[in-house]
Design a protein around this motif. Structure first.
Motif, PDB file in Angstrom:
ATOM      1  N   LYS A  27      26.226  -0.789  75.699  1.00 45.50           N
ATOM      2  CA  LYS A  27      24.973  -1.581  74.028  1.00 45.50           C
ATOM      3  C   LYS A  27      24.128  -2.242  74.507  1.00 45.50           C
ATOM      4  CE  LYS A  27      27.877  -5.387  73.284  1.00 45.50           C
ATOM      5  NZ  LYS A  27      29.336  -5.819  72.298  1.00 45.50           N
ATOM      6  N   ALA A  28      22.887  -1.866  73.406  1.00 46.88           N
ATOM      7  CA  ALA A  28      21.425  -2.441  73.615  1.00 46.88           C
ATOM      8  C   ALA A  28      21.753  -4.075  72.956  1.00 46.88           C
ATOM      9  CB  ALA A  28      20.171  -2.200  72.237  1.00 46.88           C
ATOM     10  N   LEU A  29      21.607  -4.558  73.663  1.00 50.02           N
ATOM     11  CA  LEU A  29      21.582  -6.943  72.758  1.00 50.02           C
ATOM     12  C   LEU A  29      20.160  -6.876  73.066  1.00 50.02           C
ATOM     13  CD1 LEU A  29      23.084  -8.502  75.884  1.00 50.02           C
ATOM     14  CD2 LEU A  29      23.920  -7.336  73.655  1.00 50.02           C
ATOM     15  N   ARG A  30      18.715  -6.710  73.312  1.00 48.63           N
ATOM     16  CA  ARG A  30      17.777  -6.951  72.440  1.00 48.63           C
ATOM     17  C   ARG A  30      16.792  -6.598  73.393  1.00 48.63           C
ATOM     18  NH1 ARG A  30      20.039 -11.299  74.961  1.00 48.63           N
ATOM     19  NH2 ARG A  30      18.902 -12.443  77.078  1.00 48.63           N
ATOM     20  N   ALA A  31      15.104  -6.507  72.944  1.00 48.43           N
ATOM     21  CA  ALA A  31      14.569  -5.685  73.477  1.00 48.43           C
ATOM     22  C   ALA A  31      13.309  -7.312  74.310  1.00 48.43           C
ATOM     23  CB  ALA A  31      13.534  -5.489  72.762  1.00 48.43           C
ATOM     24  N   PHE A  32      13.106  -5.934  75.016  1.00 44.92           N
ATOM     25  CA  PHE A  32      11.250  -7.376  76.134  1.00 44.92           C
ATOM     26  C   PHE A  32      10.746  -8.258  75.169  1.00 44.92           C
ATOM     27  CE2 PHE A  32      14.309  -7.440  79.506  1.00 44.92           C
ATOM     28  CZ  PHE A  32      13.368  -7.732  80.545  1.00 44.92           C
ATOM     29  N   THR A  33       9.670  -8.881  74.830  1.00 43.90           N
ATOM     30  CA  THR A  33       9.014  -9.748  74.353  1.00 43.90           C
ATOM     31  C   THR A  33       7.957  -8.891  74.605  1.00 43.90           C
ATOM     32  OG1 THR A  33      10.119 -11.644  73.589  1.00 43.90           O
ATOM     33  CG2 THR A  33       8.243 -11.756  73.136  1.00 43.90           C
ATOM     34  N   GLN A  34       7.917  -8.161  76.218  1.00 37.85           N
ATOM     35  CA  GLN A  34       6.768  -8.256  76.448  1.00 37.85           C
ATOM     36  C   GLN A  34       7.173  -7.125  77.494  1.00 37.85           C
ATOM     37  OE1 GLN A  34       3.356  -8.144  75.551  1.00 37.85           O
ATOM     38  NE2 GLN A  34       3.349  -6.592  77.203  1.00 37.85           N
ATOM     39  N   PRO A  35       6.950  -5.775  77.601  1.00 35.11           N
ATOM     40  CA  PRO A  35       7.248  -4.836  78.190  1.00 35.11           C
ATOM     41  C   PRO A  35       7.382  -5.091  80.052  1.00 35.11           C
ATOM     42  CG  PRO A  35       6.716  -3.617  76.963  1.00 35.11           C
ATOM     43  CD  PRO A  35       7.032  -4.893  76.563  1.00 35.11           C
TER      44      PRO A  35
END
Length: 140
Positions: free
Chosen positions: A87-95
């Motif tokens: 499951k997704a937790l969080r996106a990267f602030t900056q890929p």
């Protein structure tokens, strides 16, 4: 807790698709490589992983969590193939791009640098923290 990297072609299954699955997550199915399958068999609930877009993007874009341990892959009747659910937790602030990873000497030994074709692979804690720092994203 252990750390992993899951590679996906964003045109087939991208970060937005993973996020849309919410708390229930989704099977990481369709893996037909014995080494990748064996890594999934080692995974435990709560392990964390990088969600990596392959093909053109070639970058770490998010953090996922293993929410179901190894079980038969529902996309095949062949009992040799297992998968986990994530499951997704969080996106990267900056890929964080593959070029950035390759340019960072702390990541010289990372499997992604040495064997970029492996779709599921372990990540050391030091590699995890370095990539999170590059992506300006909380490691924990």
């Amino acid at each position: 807790m252990r750390y992993w990297l899951f590679k996906s072609e964003p045109s087939t299954w991208g970060w937005p698709d993973q996020v849309a699955k919410g708390e229930t997550g989704e099977e990481w199915d369709g893996v037909r490589n014995y080494q990748a399958r064996n890594f999934m068999r080692e995974m435990r609930l709560g392990d964390r992983g990088f969600f990596y877009h392959s093909q053109k993007e070639k970058s770490v874009v998010g953090i996922v969590e293993v929410c179901a341990e190894s079980h038969p892959d529902s996309t095949t009747a062949d009992d040799r193939w297992d998968c986990v659910d994530i499951k997704a937790l969080r996106a990267f602030t900056q890929p964080v791009s593959l070029d950035q990873i390759k340019a960072d000497p702390r990541l010289d030994e990372m499997i992604l640098v040495r064997n970029s074709r492996l779709s599921v692979q372990p990540v050391t804690e030091a590699e995890w923290r370095a990539i999170c720092a590059l992506g300006q994203t909380e490691a924990d």
